[in-house]
Design a protein around this motif. Structure first.
Motif, PDB file in Angstrom:
ATOM      1  N   GLY A   1       0.815  -1.214   0.000  1.00 47.08           N
ATOM      2  CA  GLY A   1       0.000   0.000   0.000  1.00 47.08           C
ATOM      3  C   GLY A   1       0.847   1.262   0.000  1.00 47.08           C
TER       4      GLY A   1
ATOM      5  N   GLY B   1      -0.324   4.294   0.760  1.00 48.79           N
ATOM      6  CA  GLY B   1      -0.930   5.345   1.583  1.00 48.79           C
ATOM      7  C   GLY B   1      -0.131   5.638   2.845  1.00 48.79           C
TER       8      GLY B   1
ATOM      9  N   LYS C   1      -4.737  -7.693   1.531  1.00 46.14           N
ATOM     10  CA  LYS C   1      -5.923  -6.934   1.968  1.00 46.14           C
ATOM     11  C   LYS C   1      -7.145  -7.361   1.154  1.00 46.14           C
TER      12      LYS C   1
ATOM     13  N   ASN D   1      -8.751   6.056  -1.448  1.00 48.96           N
ATOM     14  CA  ASN D   1      -8.408   7.140  -0.537  1.00 48.96           C
ATOM     15  C   ASN D   1      -7.595   8.202  -1.283  1.00 48.96           C
TER      16      ASN D   1
ATOM     17  N   GLU E   1      -5.307  12.837   0.372  1.00 42.53           N
ATOM     18  CA  GLU E   1      -3.945  13.392   0.460  1.00 42.53           C
ATOM     19  C   GLU E   1      -3.817  14.762   1.141  1.00 42.53           C
TER      20      GLU E   1
ATOM     21  N   GLY F   1      -8.505  11.181   5.959  1.00 39.68           N
ATOM     22  CA  GLY F   1      -7.635  10.248   5.235  1.00 39.68           C
ATOM     23  C   GLY F   1      -7.434   8.968   6.023  1.00 39.68           C
TER      24      GLY F   1
ATOM     25  N   GLU G   1      -8.532   5.685   7.360  1.00 39.71           N
ATOM     26  CA  GLU G   1      -9.520   4.946   6.563  1.00 39.71           C
ATOM     27  C   GLU G   1     -10.897   4.799   7.206  1.00 39.71           C
TER      28      GLU G   1
ATOM     29  N   ASN H   1      -8.036   1.565  -0.456  1.00 39.58           N
ATOM     30  CA  ASN H   1      -6.653   1.649  -0.921  1.00 39.58           C
ATOM     31  C   ASN H   1      -6.323   3.064  -1.372  1.00 39.58           C
ATOM     32  N   ASN H   2      -5.060   3.361  -1.305  1.00 38.87           N
ATOM     33  CA  ASN H   2      -4.543   4.646  -1.747  1.00 38.87           C
ATOM     34  C   ASN H   2      -4.586   4.748  -3.289  1.00 38.87           C
TER      35      ASN H   2
ATOM     36  N   SER I   1      -1.642   3.040  -5.023  1.00 43.06           N
ATOM     37  CA  SER I   1      -1.722   1.569  -4.968  1.00 43.06           C
ATOM     38  C   SER I   1      -2.610   1.073  -6.103  1.00 43.06           C
TER      39      SER I   1
HETATM   40  C1  LIG Z   1      -4.395  10.861  10.041  1.00 44.73           C
HETATM   41  C2  LIG Z   1      -4.251   9.937   8.894  1.00 44.73           C
HETATM   42  C3  LIG Z   1      -4.370  10.427   7.593  1.00 44.73           C
HETATM   43  C4  LIG Z   1      -4.252   9.557   6.509  1.00 44.73           C
HETATM   44  N1  LIG Z   1      -4.358  10.097   5.256  1.00 44.73           N
HETATM   45  C5  LIG Z   1      -4.288   9.265   4.182  1.00 44.73           C
HETATM   46  C6  LIG Z   1      -4.477   9.791   2.862  1.00 44.73           C
HETATM   47  O1  LIG Z   1      -4.705  10.977   2.652  1.00 44.73           O
HETATM   48  N2  LIG Z   1      -4.396   8.909   1.820  1.00 44.73           N
HETATM   49  C7  LIG Z   1      -4.163   7.558   2.031  1.00 44.73           C
HETATM   50  O2  LIG Z   1      -4.131   6.795   1.065  1.00 44.73           O
HETATM   51  N3  LIG Z   1      -3.969   7.059   3.261  1.00 44.73           N
HETATM   52  C8  LIG Z   1      -4.046   7.871   4.333  1.00 44.73           C
HETATM   53  N4  LIG Z   1      -3.904   7.334   5.593  1.00 44.73           N
HETATM   54  C9  LIG Z   1      -3.713   5.867   5.720  1.00 44.73           C
HETATM   55  C10 LIG Z   1      -5.068   5.160   5.615  1.00 44.73           C
HETATM   56  O3  LIG Z   1      -5.621   5.043   6.926  1.00 44.73           O
HETATM   57  C11 LIG Z   1      -4.929   3.740   5.013  1.00 44.73           C
HETATM   58  O4  LIG Z   1      -3.911   3.062   5.669  1.00 44.73           O
HETATM   59  C12 LIG Z   1      -4.641   3.744   3.525  1.00 44.73           C
HETATM   60  O5  LIG Z   1      -5.585   4.502   2.803  1.00 44.73           O
HETATM   61  C13 LIG Z   1      -4.666   2.314   3.013  1.00 44.73           C
HETATM   62  O6  LIG Z   1      -4.334   2.282   1.648  1.00 44.73           O
HETATM   63  P1  LIG Z   1      -3.081   1.457   1.129  1.00 44.73           P
HETATM   64  O7  LIG Z   1      -3.145   0.099   1.758  1.00 44.73           O
HETATM   65  O8  LIG Z   1      -3.241   1.424  -0.348  1.00 44.73           O
HETATM   66  O9  LIG Z   1      -1.855   2.203   1.574  1.00 44.73           O
HETATM   67  C14 LIG Z   1      -4.000   8.186   6.708  1.00 44.73           C
HETATM   68  C15 LIG Z   1      -3.869   7.690   8.009  1.00 44.73           C
HETATM   69  C16 LIG Z   1      -3.985   8.562   9.086  1.00 44.73           C
HETATM   70  C17 LIG Z   1      -3.841   8.011  10.460  1.00 44.73           C
END
Ligand SMILES: Cc1cc2nc3c(=O)[nH]c(=O)nc-3n(C[C@H](O)[C@H](O)[C@H](O)COP(=O)(O)O)c2cc1C
Ligand code: SF4
Length: 441
Positions: free
Chosen positions: A57, A59, A68, A85, A88, A176, A178, A212-213, A216
């Motif tokens: 991931g 993100g 996942k 997600n 950003e 952001g 999740e 997912n971001n 990703s």
């Molecule tokens: C405060 C906070 C802000 C977050 N902002 C983002 C964001 O803007 N974009 C994102 O993809 N993940 C963000 N995350 C992580 C997400 O909770 C999540 O882990 C992610 O979207 C999973 O996608 P991935 O597995 O593709 O990385 C953030 C986490 C926290 C704690």
């Protein structure tokens, strides 16, 4: 041995083309051919392909994407959802927004393939509300995809149906996270949920959901098109593939650099033209403001999940903010802490109260009115927030503080010994000062 030391433009390969965001431009470069392949593959085989690729991931946390997807129960009678997600908001992080502007169809093709793999018929893109230009571009791309038969009922005659909805958030960093994102998407105030249950079991509207971001999901079509061996030639064994590195700050050529995971910070800095003329590296963040600062001692750190962790930080969102010796570390950390205090959702006491008090202490220290005791209280506050907050926002808020005191304690002390900040803030500005008498635009 896998490639780790040069640029590997994949996601960004056609960003500099005229009207790169249009469907016509994307199709000229084999866009949507991976979708045709995917629709002739079974969903389970697609999940296996992504698992085998080792995609992690983008993100921040680096959780394996295929794993996942594999948590989504199959054969149940509940609807499944894919949520992208695109919120950003972390200081320094600026990879998803340029990608969605330059090539939104990459993301859409990834969404269709990923939704098909997890047997979802509805997908959402949760995008940060302030980026109106991106929202418009996403709407336009979604419309083009419907008109071309890539979205809607019976996609390309396969019998598979999918709808995509672009949802603009109101502009909160916490959305952001999740589970806060899911609450916000459901129309509630965006605050993190207690886990378990995890979103794969009970996510959006209590149904199985993959979140997912952007990066990703946008990587998926390229893996489907070129295969696992191609993907794994780049990066390292545990962190394979290509990655967008966003380099900002006191470098000669700030921007997006797409390179294999495992490239060292020194190599990336060289590609960005090195530090600005006549200056030297003081500190940098590997992945946004919530990842502990590193210094010039860490120039040879491999930028992959394991390498950065070994150096004492986290890869995060690969937002490399680079600072030279003109920067006051206390001032930079104060700015970031103000951001965390402002963005704290208020659900839990350590983060809500702690970030407020840390701003007061840092403000005192920066203005030369602090003391040794303030540094101790600051670290004690961090101790009481880290691991005791409801979500990772609170943990992240402590990273710049603890790491800056670890590497630059003397600079904190110099502020109260000197009776004020010993740095000239103008010296660290990268924008040329407006000449006297110049007209404001
Ligand atoms: C405060 C906070 C802000 C977050 N902002 C983002 C964001 O803007 N974009 C994102 O993809 N993940 C963000 N995350 C992580 C997400 O909770 C999540 O882990 C992610 O979207 C999973 O996608 P991935 O597995 O593709 O990385 C953030 C986490 C926290 C704690
Ligand atoms: S850590 Fe901060 S952002 Fe997260 S739930 Fe607690 S108050 Fe909200």
């Amino acid at each position: 041995m896998a490639l780790t030391s040069q640029l590997t433009p994949v996601l960004s390969e056609h960003w500099d083309e005229a009207r790169s965001w249009t469907l016509a431009s994307y199709e000229r470069h084999d866009g949507y051919t991976a979708l045709r392949t995917a629709l002739q593959t079974s969903p389970d085989d697609l999940v296996k392909l992504v698992k085998d690729s080792g995609l992690r991931g983008r993100g921040g946390a680096g959780f394996p994407t295929g794993m996942k997807w594999g948590f989504i129960p199959q054969g149940d009678d509940k609807p499944h959802y894919l949520v992208v997600n695109a919120d950003e908001s972390e200081p320094g992080t600026c990879k998803d927004v340029p990608m969605m502007l330059a090539s939104p169809h990459q993301l859409l093709e990834g969404i269709i393939i990923s939704s098909y793999a997890i047997r979802a018929k509805q997908a959402f893109i949760y995008v940060r509300g302030e980026v109106l230009h991106v929202i418009r571009r996403l709407h336009q791309a979604v419309r083009e995809a419907y008109d071309a038969g890539y979205l809607g009922a019976d996609i390309l005659g396969s019998g598979y149906d999918l709808d995509v909805l672009v949802h603009a958030g109101a502009g909160a960093y916490i959305c952001g996270e999740e589970t806060a994102l899911l609450d916000s998407l459901e129309g509630y105030r965006g605050q993190p949920r207690l886990r378990p249950p995890f979103p794969a079991v009970a996510g959006l509207y209590s149904s199985p959901t993959v979140i997912n971001n952007v990066e990703s999901i946008a990587s998926v079509p390229f893996i489907v098109r070129n295969g696992v061996a191609w993907y794994r030639q780049m990066g390292t064994e545990k962190s394979p593939g290509f990655k967008l590195f966003s380099v900002s700050g006191h470098v000669r050529r700030p921007g997006q650099y797409e390179a294999p995971l495992g490239i060292t910070f020194r190599e990336l800095l060289d590609m960005a033209g090195g530090m600005r003329e006549g200056h030297e590296l003081k500190f940098w963040t590997p992945g946004g403001s919530s990842t502990p600062l590193l210094t010039a001692e860490h120039l040879d750190t491999p930028l992959d999940f394991e390498g950065v962790m070994e150096a004492g930080s986290m890869l995060g969102t690969t937002a490399l903010m680079v600072f030279d010796e003109t920067t006051c570390v206390v001032r930079a950390v104060l700015r970031w802490t103000e951001f965390y205090a402002h963005e704290s959702c208020g659900k839990c006491t350590p983060c809500r109260e702690g970030t407020f008090w840390m701003v007061q202490i840092l403000h005192r220290l920066e203005h030369g009115e602090g003391s040794e005791e303030d540094i101790v209280t600051l670290l004690d506050s961090c101790d009481n927030i880290l691991g005791r907050s409801f979500c990772a926002l609170g943990d992240g808020a402590t990273s710049p503080i603890t790491s800056s005191v670890q590497y630059f304690r003397d600079e904190y002390v110099a502020h109260f010994e000197h009776g004020g900040c010993p740095f000239d803030p103008m010296a660290s500005m990268v924008v040329a000062p407006v000449p006297v008498g110049a007209r404001a635009l």
